[in-house]
Design a protein around this motif. Sequence first.
Motif, PDB file in Angstrom:
ATOM      1  N   GLN A  73      -9.287   0.610  -4.280  1.00 33.20           N
ATOM      2  CA  GLN A  73      -9.026  -0.596  -2.846  1.00 33.20           C
ATOM      3  C   GLN A  73      -7.687  -0.712  -4.715  1.00 33.20           C
ATOM      4  O   GLN A  73      -7.760  -1.341  -5.703  1.00 33.20           O
ATOM      5  N   TYR A  74      -6.272  -1.226  -3.473  1.00 31.80           N
ATOM      6  CA  TYR A  74      -5.117  -2.010  -4.184  1.00 31.80           C
ATOM      7  C   TYR A  74      -4.609  -2.773  -3.193  1.00 31.80           C
ATOM      8  O   TYR A  74      -4.554  -2.280  -1.942  1.00 31.80           O
ATOM      9  N   THR A  75      -3.491  -3.407  -3.437  1.00 33.44           N
ATOM     10  CA  THR A  75      -2.190  -3.893  -2.668  1.00 33.44           C
ATOM     11  C   THR A  75      -1.357  -3.815  -3.393  1.00 33.44           C
ATOM     12  O   THR A  75      -0.914  -3.474  -4.197  1.00 33.44           O
ATOM     13  N   VAL A  76      -0.234  -3.398  -1.910  1.00 26.68           N
ATOM     14  CA  VAL A  76       0.898  -2.849  -2.181  1.00 26.68           C
ATOM     15  C   VAL A  76       1.164  -4.254  -1.785  1.00 26.68           C
ATOM     16  O   VAL A  76       1.929  -5.126  -0.916  1.00 26.68           O
ATOM     17  N   GLU A  77       2.803  -4.664  -2.800  1.00 24.42           N
ATOM     18  CA  GLU A  77       3.465  -5.083  -3.233  1.00 24.42           C
ATOM     19  C   GLU A  77       5.175  -4.983  -1.778  1.00 24.42           C
ATOM     20  O   GLU A  77       5.353  -5.657  -1.380  1.00 24.42           O
ATOM     21  N   PHE A  78       5.930  -3.770  -1.696  1.00 24.16           N
ATOM     22  CA  PHE A  78       6.648  -3.839  -2.075  1.00 24.16           C
ATOM     23  C   PHE A  78       6.408  -1.503  -0.801  1.00 24.16           C
ATOM     24  O   PHE A  78       6.032  -0.823  -1.566  1.00 24.16           O
ATOM     25  N   TYR A  79       6.720  -1.685   0.252  1.00 23.65           N
ATOM     26  CA  TYR A  79       6.964   0.162   0.650  1.00 23.65           C
ATOM     27  C   TYR A  79       7.850   0.088   1.387  1.00 23.65           C
ATOM     28  O   TYR A  79       9.027  -0.082   1.422  1.00 23.65           O
ATOM     29  N   SER A  80       8.595   1.353   0.773  1.00 26.28           N
ATOM     30  CA  SER A  80       9.371   2.127   1.078  1.00 26.28           C
ATOM     31  C   SER A  80       9.758   2.866   2.180  1.00 26.28           C
ATOM     32  O   SER A  80       8.652   2.304   3.204  1.00 26.28           O
ATOM     33  N   ALA A  81      11.488   2.492   2.674  1.00 25.94           N
ATOM     34  CA  ALA A  81      11.561   3.524   3.963  1.00 25.94           C
ATOM     35  C   ALA A  81      10.625   5.041   4.220  1.00 25.94           C
ATOM     36  O   ALA A  81       9.820   5.198   3.047  1.00 25.94           O
ATOM     37  N   ALA A  82       9.637   5.596   5.548  1.00 25.74           N
ATOM     38  CA  ALA A  82       8.975   6.548   5.200  1.00 25.74           C
ATOM     39  C   ALA A  82      10.557   7.941   5.080  1.00 25.74           C
ATOM     40  O   ALA A  82      11.501   7.657   5.318  1.00 25.74           O
ATOM     41  N   PHE A 100      10.556  -2.298   2.407  1.00 26.50           N
ATOM     42  CA  PHE A 100       9.813  -3.234   3.009  1.00 26.50           C
ATOM     43  C   PHE A 100       9.191  -4.465   2.687  1.00 26.50           C
ATOM     44  O   PHE A 100       8.455  -3.348   2.029  1.00 26.50           O
ATOM     45  N   ARG A 101       9.335  -5.643   3.124  1.00 26.67           N
ATOM     46  CA  ARG A 101       7.603  -6.372   2.885  1.00 26.67           C
ATOM     47  C   ARG A 101       6.318  -5.566   3.675  1.00 26.67           C
ATOM     48  O   ARG A 101       6.400  -4.861   4.276  1.00 26.67           O
ATOM     49  N   PRO A 102       4.867  -5.883   3.081  1.00 28.95           N
ATOM     50  CA  PRO A 102       3.438  -5.016   3.673  1.00 28.95           C
ATOM     51  C   PRO A 102       3.316  -6.461   5.139  1.00 28.95           C
ATOM     52  O   PRO A 102       4.166  -7.330   5.059  1.00 28.95           O
ATOM     53  N   LEU A 103       3.415  -5.180   6.204  1.00 29.13           N
ATOM     54  CA  LEU A 103       2.836  -6.775   6.806  1.00 29.13           C
ATOM     55  C   LEU A 103       1.547  -7.523   6.328  1.00 29.13           C
ATOM     56  O   LEU A 103       2.083  -9.013   6.915  1.00 29.13           O
ATOM     57  N   LEU A 104       1.069  -7.178   6.139  1.00 29.34           N
ATOM     58  CA  LEU A 104      -0.232  -8.333   5.942  1.00 29.34           C
ATOM     59  C   LEU A 104      -0.150  -8.156   4.625  1.00 29.34           C
ATOM     60  O   LEU A 104      -0.331  -7.614   3.667  1.00 29.34           O
ATOM     61  N   ILE A 105      -0.253  -9.808   3.661  1.00 26.09           N
ATOM     62  CA  ILE A 105      -0.988  -9.708   2.241  1.00 26.09           C
ATOM     63  C   ILE A 105      -1.809 -10.164   2.473  1.00 26.09           C
ATOM     64  O   ILE A 105      -2.551 -11.744   2.184  1.00 26.09           O
ATOM     65  N   GLU A 106      -3.116  -9.441   1.959  1.00 24.04           N
ATOM     66  CA  GLU A 106      -4.489 -10.566   1.726  1.00 24.04           C
ATOM     67  C   GLU A 106      -4.825  -9.363   0.586  1.00 24.04           C
ATOM     68  O   GLU A 106      -5.466  -7.846   0.411  1.00 24.04           O
ATOM     69  N   ARG A 107      -5.121 -10.005  -0.581  1.00 21.12           N
ATOM     70  CA  ARG A 107      -5.768  -9.621  -1.560  1.00 21.12           C
ATOM     71  C   ARG A 107      -7.245  -8.753  -1.045  1.00 21.12           C
ATOM     72  O   ARG A 107      -7.790  -9.236  -0.797  1.00 21.12           O
ATOM     73  N   GLY A 108      -7.453  -7.521  -1.612  1.00 22.25           N
ATOM     74  CA  GLY A 108      -9.040  -6.638  -1.129  1.00 22.25           C
ATOM     75  C   GLY A 108      -8.914  -5.937  -0.243  1.00 22.25           C
ATOM     76  O   GLY A 108      -9.377  -4.971  -0.637  1.00 22.25           O
ATOM     77  N   ARG A 109      -7.434  -5.945   0.320  1.00 26.93           N
ATOM     78  CA  ARG A 109      -7.512  -4.906   1.680  1.00 26.93           C
ATOM     79  C   ARG A 109      -7.285  -4.008   1.024  1.00 26.93           C
ATOM     80  O   ARG A 109      -6.563  -3.969   0.742  1.00 26.93           O
TER      81      ARG A 109
END
Length: 854
Positions: A73-82, A100-109
Motif C-alpha cells: 500500500q502506497y500513494t504515488v505523488e507523481f508518475y513519469s512518462a512510460a 505527470f500527476r496521478p489520475l486520482l489522489i486518495e490516500r490508502g488506495r
Amino acid sequence: IDGRKFATQYNRMYNDQGQPVEIYGRPVYEGTIADVSTNQVFFNGLRWVLTSNIGDLLRSEEFHGYWSAKWNQYTVEFYSAAVNVDSPEDATSPEGLEWFRPLLIERGRAVQGVDLKSSVPLGFLCASCNDDTNPCLYDGVCRPENSTCECTHGSSGRLCQIPPTENGRCDTFFNSREFSYDGGDCCKQTCVSTNEYDCGRDTVTNAQGVESIVFVGFDNCIDPTNARSVSGSRTIYDIQERGVLNCAMLFTTTWFYNFMVDQCRAMAAVVLDNPNAIQIFNFTNDRFTGLRDKQFDIVLSTDYTANRDVYETSARSGFNYATMPYYFGGFVFAGLKPFGKCADNGDFFSVECLDIKICLVRGTTWFDTASKVFPSETIVAYNNFESTVIGLQNNECNVIGGTQVDVALVSIRNYGYTGDESNYEVGSKLYFKGFETWLTRPDDRVWSRFTSWIFESLVQAEESKITQATSDQMGTTGVFGSEFSGMFQKAVAAVGNYGEMWERNLPFTRSGMNLINDGTAPAMLSYDFGRVSDVGPEPSGNSAIRKIIARDLLICGVTGEGLGFKEYDEDTGTWSGFEIDFCRGIAAALFGGDDTKIEVVLVTTAERFSKIKSGEVDLVPGATRTLEREVNFGVNNDAFDFSPVYFHDGMIFAGEMPHAMCAENQDFSNVDCAKTKICVMIASTWENAVVNTLGIDEEYLIFTADFRESMQLHVAGSCNVIAGESGMVNIGSLRAVGYSLPDDYYFGTQKFTKEPLCLMHRSDDQQFSDLIRWIMFGFFYAEENGITSVNFFDMPETNLFGPDFTKIWQHSIRKIGNYAEIYGQSIGEAIPRAGMNLLNDLSSPQLFAAPGTI
C-alpha cells in the motif's frame, strides 16, 4: 510543486546489510526534506514513480526486489512518462523524463492511474558532470577533480541547468525563442524590473576595464545578432543597408529569365523604392547553401516540393516557399527523333533507344527525376540549361529536359540550336509537377510572408482588373509597418499585374493553370512530394509534435456546429463531419494510425486565436487565410499559419424576403427594408465584409459570438437575415436547427468574400506547420492517383520527419480516405461538389489570391 516541498537531491538507497535496494533491476533513490520526511523514486515496471515516506518498507527484509501495488500500500505523488524497458538510457535512472500527476489522489488506495493531460514541472538530472556523458549546460565547464560544474552566462544548478530568466536583466545568451527571450527580460513589453536589475540597463566592462551603464534589450524579442531589423525582418534591414536586392535564379530562356527578373523588380520597388536595384545571380547546384548562407535574399526557378520545404539535405535545413507559385508547369523530355519519344516513354532498352543520351542540369529536380528512370550512363550533367542545349547542338546528347517552356523549339533557338524542326519532338508525359515559386530562408518568417504577399498582390491586381497605370487602386496595409503601407501599390506600379508581366515577357499563349481562376474552375490539387526518402530530423523534445504525442491527444477547436462540417451527437458525445475528419486524419498520422486520439473543444470565433497561441488547442478548422491573420493580427500582433485550402466558399446573405434582398443590395432606404436585422459573427471575415467593405450601418446588425448563436437568433426571429458562408447557410443546416423555411426564403447568389478555408495553427514551429501542410496535400494526392481507404498502402512512405512518422500518408488515408471520400461522406449530399472544390486535372486556371491585398 502544488504548494508542497520535495527533496531536491537523491542518492541510491541501501538496506541495513549495505546492499543496494533495487526494483525490477533498477536502483531505488531517496531524498530528505529538512530532516523531517523523505521521498523515494523507483521503477514500478512501466514508469518511474515519486512517493513519500516508504523508505523503511523498501529497506525491510520482507522486500525482495519486485513490487506490486496490490500487496504494498502506497500513494504515488507523481508518475513519469512510460519508458522503454529495453532502452539503455532508461536502465538506471529517471533522468530526462516528463512527469505527470496521478489520475486520482486518495490516500490508502493501492492502485492509481496517471493523468497524461496534467504534466508537472519536475525533472531529474545526474548531479555529477562528465564532459562525455553528462556535460554541464549552457557553456558550463566540468571540473574533473570533483565532477562539479563551473557555470557561465548567469546559469545555476548542479549542471548549470537553471537559466537566469525573469530577473530583469537581458542575458543575451538566453535571448532566443527557446528560452522565451530570457523569460521576457529581453523584451520591453514583458520585462519586469527586480531589486537587482532595472529592465534594459546593465553594467558592462570594456577591454580597458572601464565600466559603463548601457541599454541591453531588444524591442522585438529577437536574437542579438538580429537586433537591427526593419518591420521585424533582418533580411529587409540587410537589403536596405546594402542598397540592392540579391535574387538567384536558373538561367533558361531569355523570356523566362526576364519574367523572373520582373518579379525581383517588384520586390526591389517595395523594399528600396527602386525597381532596378537588383543583382541577379545564376545558381547551379548551390542555391540552397547560398540561400542558407545569406548570399541570396530570395531564390526563384525552384519547384515547390516536400523535401525542400521540410529538409533539403544539401543545406541541412528546410526552407520557406511563397504560398502561390508564379508558374505552374512540369518536367518533360524533348529531343531528336526517335529519342524524344524514347525518353517520353522511359525507354532506354528498345533497339531504337539504345543510344539515348540525356543532357540535364545537375542539382535540380529534373536531374533527380531522370536518374530514377534512366541509368546513370545515359545522363550527361551540366551546370546550366544553356549548356544542355549546346550539348544537344553538338551531338553530345540527343535529349534534353526541362519545363514545357524551356524545351519548346522557340526557346532553345534562343541558345543557338539550329536543328531541323521536323526532327525535334517534345514529349507529352509530365514526369512531375513543376510548380515554381519564391524560396526564402526559414529564419526570417517576416521576410518570407513579405515576399509571398507581394506576389499575391500581382495576382490580385489582375483579378481586380488593376493595371500598372491604375496601381493606386490597390489596397494599403499596416501589417508590415507604416513604411510599407503602400507596398502593393508600389509592386504593381513597378511591373504591372501578373497578366501584364506575362504578356510583356513570354511569347507563349497563356493557358491552363497559369490563368486566373474566377472562382468557378476546379482548384484542388497536390504539390509534388519530391525526394521523400531523404532523412530529415526527428521532432525535438519541446516541439509542438512531441507535446501532442506526450499529451496523447490532438486538440481541435471548432467554432460551433455546421451541418456536415462539424456536428455533435449528444447521445454518443462525439463529433463528426467534414472538418472533424481532417482533424482525425492528422491524428492518425501522428499516432500511428489511431484517429480516435482527438479532443474537440468549442471555441468562439474571437477566442480561437488566443487558444492557439496559448497552446490550449492545436488546430482550428474552418479559418480563412488572410494577410492580417498570417502576418500581424489583433492587438497582440499575433501571426498564424494555415494549411492548404480544403474548401473554397464565400459569404452570402440568406433570409426572409424582402430583407435578404435588401442586405444583398445594401439598400435599406425603403420602408420594406427598414426592419432588416442581420446576424453576423464577430471576429470573422464576414464581420469585416459587412462593416468595413459593405459599410452596413450597425442599426441593421446583430453581432454574435459564434455561428451557432447566429442560427439560434435566426430561428427565434431576432434577426431575419443571416450572414455566413454558403456551405454553412443552406436548407439542410437551417432545418437541422428547427427553422421552418417560408416559401419565399432567399439564399443569396452573390458572394461578398473569398473564403479559402484552412486549418489554422501556430506559426512558431516550422516542422509542425510542414507536417500539417503535407498531410493535407496527401489527401489531394490520393484522389489524383486513385488511392482510397482500401488501397491506402499505395501512398508513399517518407523519412522527412524522422523514423516515427514514415507512414503519415498511409495512416491518414486508411482512416478517412482521400479528399473525394471525405467530401462525399460528409457534405456531398448537402453541398454537391463543384467549382473550385473539384480536382484540378492540371488544365484548369489555378491563380487565385487570398484576401488582404485590396
